[in-house]
Design a protein around this motif. Structure first.
Motif, PDB file in Angstrom:
ATOM      1  N   VAL A  16      73.398  80.242  19.416  1.00  0.00           N
ATOM      2  CA  VAL A  16      73.656  80.175  17.973  1.00  0.00           C
ATOM      3  C   VAL A  16      74.421  81.427  17.539  1.00  0.00           C
ATOM      4  O   VAL A  16      75.338  81.356  16.725  1.00  0.00           O
ATOM      5  CB  VAL A  16      72.346  80.010  17.169  1.00  0.00           C
ATOM      6  CG1 VAL A  16      72.575  80.230  15.674  1.00  0.00           C
ATOM      7  CG2 VAL A  16      71.745  78.626  17.416  1.00  0.00           C
ATOM      8  N   GLY A  17      74.076  82.572  18.109  1.00  0.00           N
ATOM      9  CA  GLY A  17      74.775  83.810  17.785  1.00  0.00           C
ATOM     10  C   GLY A  17      76.249  83.789  18.134  1.00  0.00           C
ATOM     11  O   GLY A  17      77.056  84.481  17.508  1.00  0.00           O
ATOM     12  N   LEU A  18      76.633  82.978  19.129  1.00  0.00           N
ATOM     13  CA  LEU A  18      78.047  82.830  19.515  1.00  0.00           C
ATOM     14  C   LEU A  18      78.784  81.837  18.620  1.00  0.00           C
ATOM     15  O   LEU A  18      80.001  81.890  18.507  1.00  0.00           O
ATOM     16  CB  LEU A  18      78.168  82.326  20.952  1.00  0.00           C
ATOM     17  CG  LEU A  18      77.746  83.225  22.085  1.00  0.00           C
ATOM     18  CD1 LEU A  18      77.850  82.474  23.409  1.00  0.00           C
ATOM     19  CD2 LEU A  18      78.588  84.493  22.126  1.00  0.00           C
ATOM     20  N   ASP A  19      78.036  80.913  18.042  1.00  0.00           N
ATOM     21  CA  ASP A  19      78.596  79.738  17.375  1.00  0.00           C
ATOM     22  C   ASP A  19      78.567  79.927  15.858  1.00  0.00           C
ATOM     23  O   ASP A  19      77.539  79.756  15.219  1.00  0.00           O
ATOM     24  CB  ASP A  19      77.772  78.517  17.803  1.00  0.00           C
ATOM     25  CG  ASP A  19      78.328  77.202  17.323  1.00  0.00           C
ATOM     26  OD1 ASP A  19      79.077  77.178  16.327  1.00  0.00           O
ATOM     27  OD2 ASP A  19      77.970  76.179  17.939  1.00  0.00           O
ATOM     28  N   GLN A  20      79.713  80.251  15.297  1.00  0.00           N
ATOM     29  CA  GLN A  20      79.785  80.522  13.860  1.00  0.00           C
ATOM     30  C   GLN A  20      79.391  79.320  13.012  1.00  0.00           C
ATOM     31  O   GLN A  20      78.840  79.484  11.920  1.00  0.00           O
ATOM     32  CB  GLN A  20      81.186  81.009  13.481  1.00  0.00           C
ATOM     33  CG  GLN A  20      81.507  82.354  14.083  1.00  0.00           C
ATOM     34  CD  GLN A  20      82.921  82.801  13.793  1.00  0.00           C
ATOM     35  OE1 GLN A  20      83.757  82.025  13.339  1.00  0.00           O
ATOM     36  NE2 GLN A  20      83.208  84.064  14.067  1.00  0.00           N
ATOM     37  N   ILE A  21      79.644  78.118  13.506  1.00  0.00           N
ATOM     38  CA  ILE A  21      79.250  76.924  12.754  1.00  0.00           C
ATOM     39  C   ILE A  21      77.734  76.770  12.788  1.00  0.00           C
ATOM     40  O   ILE A  21      77.099  76.508  11.767  1.00  0.00           O
ATOM     41  CB  ILE A  21      79.972  75.671  13.280  1.00  0.00           C
ATOM     42  CG1 ILE A  21      81.470  75.792  12.985  1.00  0.00           C
ATOM     43  CG2 ILE A  21      79.386  74.406  12.656  1.00  0.00           C
ATOM     44  CD1 ILE A  21      82.331  74.703  13.576  1.00  0.00           C
ATOM     45  N   VAL A  71      83.715  79.389  22.985  1.00  0.00           N
ATOM     46  CA  VAL A  71      83.743  80.735  23.558  1.00  0.00           C
ATOM     47  C   VAL A  71      83.542  81.706  22.410  1.00  0.00           C
ATOM     48  O   VAL A  71      84.215  81.610  21.373  1.00  0.00           O
ATOM     49  CB  VAL A  71      85.074  81.021  24.293  1.00  0.00           C
ATOM     50  CG1 VAL A  71      85.118  82.450  24.813  1.00  0.00           C
ATOM     51  CG2 VAL A  71      85.278  80.021  25.432  1.00  0.00           C
ATOM     52  N   GLY A  72      82.588  82.623  22.575  1.00  0.00           N
ATOM     53  CA  GLY A  72      82.336  83.626  21.547  1.00  0.00           C
ATOM     54  C   GLY A  72      83.618  84.357  21.185  1.00  0.00           C
ATOM     55  O   GLY A  72      84.436  84.671  22.053  1.00  0.00           O
ATOM     56  N   GLU A  73      83.775  84.616  19.907  1.00  0.00           N
ATOM     57  CA  GLU A  73      85.026  85.191  19.398  1.00  0.00           C
ATOM     58  C   GLU A  73      85.473  86.441  20.161  1.00  0.00           C
ATOM     59  O   GLU A  73      86.639  86.596  20.480  1.00  0.00           O
ATOM     60  CB  GLU A  73      84.870  85.492  17.911  1.00  0.00           C
ATOM     61  CG  GLU A  73      86.184  85.726  17.228  1.00  0.00           C
ATOM     62  CD  GLU A  73      86.052  85.749  15.712  1.00  0.00           C
ATOM     63  OE1 GLU A  73      86.943  86.336  15.095  1.00  0.00           O
ATOM     64  OE2 GLU A  73      85.078  85.200  15.175  1.00  0.00           O
TER      65      GLU A  73
END
Length: 145
Positions: A16-21, A71-73
């Motif tokens: 979840v921390g990687l996924d902005q949505i 992919v994390g920003e």
């Protein structure tokens, strides 16, 4: 160097921390949890920490469908997307493999083209003003039943 493993529910918060949505959308978090519980998530990790993931579903007219590659920003443009795609493409399967992306998502379209995915259609009206482009991977390792 990143490694790929099957995702677990213990990784939920990190993903979840990687996924902005997912950080803002309850439905996306629910989907992610469901994918993790079903074993449908593959996670790219560096030094034990997730940097990206894919989610697959056998839901596209009886075929496998790559629902999401993320992919994390801070890890983009480092080959993680290619690594995740290689993992998905290398899996032996009994069905065809499809995915889709919005017309506005140029980076995903470039990734798919560079990996040999071919256009298989377009659907209007899913996201207003941003048609969904569908692609098929022409895998050599399709098991014929």
């Amino acid at each position: 160097m990143a490694t790929i493993e099957t995702g677990t529910t213990e990784q939920f918060e990190e993903l979840v921390g990687l996924d902005q949505i997912a950080q803002k959308d309850t439905r996306r978090r629910q989907e992610l949890w469901k994918w993790l519980e079903s074993g449908s998530v593959r996670v790219a990790a560096e030094d034990g920490s997730p940097v990206g993931y894919t989610a697959m579903e056998p839901s596209f007219f009886g075929n496998d469908f790559l629902v999401l590659i993320l992919v994390g920003e801070q890890h983009r443009k480092a080959g993680i997307g290619h690594l995740l795609m290689s993992d998905i493409e290398a899996a032996e399967r009994e069905t065809k493999l499809f995915t889709s992306t919005n017309l506005s998502n140029q980076p995903m379209q470039r990734l798919l083209a560079s990996r040999g995915w071919v256009s298989s259609g377009i659907v209007f009206g899913l996201d207003e003003g941003d048609p969904e482009l569908f692609y098929q991977f022409r895998q050599a390792n399709l098991r014929q039943s």
